[in-house]
Design a protein around this motif. Structure first.
Motif: not given
Length: 283
Positions: A79-86, A209-212, A250-255
């Motif tokens: 979990g949370q192994n990328y700082a920006a995702h954390a 088709g849209e980038p995330r 870049g996941v939906a959790l980001s809002g």
């Protein structure tokens, strides 16, 4: 050289795609691509068989791609192994690897349908580099030693239900990670020796088709070698086990993006390891 498993669920045939793009049948060499195959020097035996021309060409046209490893004994997730995702999750970057588990029945093929669970309102995507263990690993002495226990790499979509994960969790994440079909894997298992720099691979995801997501494994907080070494201090990694190494921002959790709905289409890819595509349907 890329390993694949072709055919309907539970009846997949092991195969390898050679350097000329030909699909060759591995059935005479091994009954499946699993822990026993990997532990039994299956990758090296396949290389020798390709060199001597003993593997017959297989007409794989129209055959389903299954997960490239047969029903792993454990799917261990970081979990949370990328700082920006954390950060987009509202957390500080971890100082030690955070782990959780997914049942092996979450693992499906790279183009199989993903089913949104009953009661879900926040189903999310996560492109990840997946590590496949080739040798039993316990109490390893160093990250340098750990990398020798890796058989290869593949693409993983750590599909998540965020309400189940964070609001219904009771403090653990696995409720939001464990629904059937929540871990598409593949299409290929690429041997570790064929990936020149695993810490410099581009990861991307798309919805309709849209980038995330668009990042690199160079942004991982804990490298593959560090993860395998650290995990071996707390549990025994067996051949055929899969480690999902975390997802970038870049996941939906980001809002910033809507959560997934039936009829949406996810596509994810890791440089050099292939691309997945899944349609979403209600369970």
């Amino acid at each position: 050289m890329r390993f694949v498993r072709l055919g309907e669920p539970g009846r997949e045939r092991p195969a390898v795609i050679d350097d000329h793009g030909l699909t060759r049948d591995l059935s005479a060499l091994a009954p499946d691509i699993d822990g026993a195959f990997l532990e039994g020097d299956g990758i090296a035996r396949t290389r020798r068989a390709l060199t001597d021309g003993s593997l017959p060409v297989l007409d794989g046209k129209g055959l389903r791609f299954g997960p490239p490893v047969a029903r792993p004994g454990a799917v261990i997730c970081i979990g949370q192994n990328y700082a920006a995702h954390a950060a987009e999750s509202g957390s500080e970057p971890p100082t030690r690897p955070v782990i959780f588990f997914k049942p092996s029945n979450t693992v499906v093929g790279p183009y199989d349908e993903v089913r949104i669970p009953r009661g879900s309102t926040k189903t999310d995507w996560e492109v990840e580099l997946a590590v496949v263990i080739g040798r039993r690993a316990q109490y390893l002495d160093s990250p340098e030693q750990a990398i020798d226990h890796v058989a290869g790499y593949t693409v993983s979509n750590d599909v998540s239900e965020r309400a189940f994960q964070l609001e219904h969790s009771g403090g653990q994440w696995s409720k939001g990670k464990s629904a059937a079909t929540f871990n598409p894997l593949g299409p290929y298992l690429v041997p570790a020796g064929d990936v020149p720099d695993v810490q410099n691979l581009r990861l991307r995801s798309f919805v309709n088709g849209e980038p995330r997501q668009d990042s690199s494994t160079s942004d991982m907080i804990f490298s593959v070698a560090q993860l395998v070494h650290d995990l071996s201090q707390y549990l025994v990694l067996e051949p055929g086990d899969v480690i999902n190494t975390g997802t970038p921002e870049g996941v939906a959790l980001s809002g910033r993006f809507p959560y997934l709905r039936p009829d949406d289409v996810m596509e994810i890819e890791v440089e050099g390891l292939g691309r997945q595509r899944q349609a979403l349907a209600a369970a």
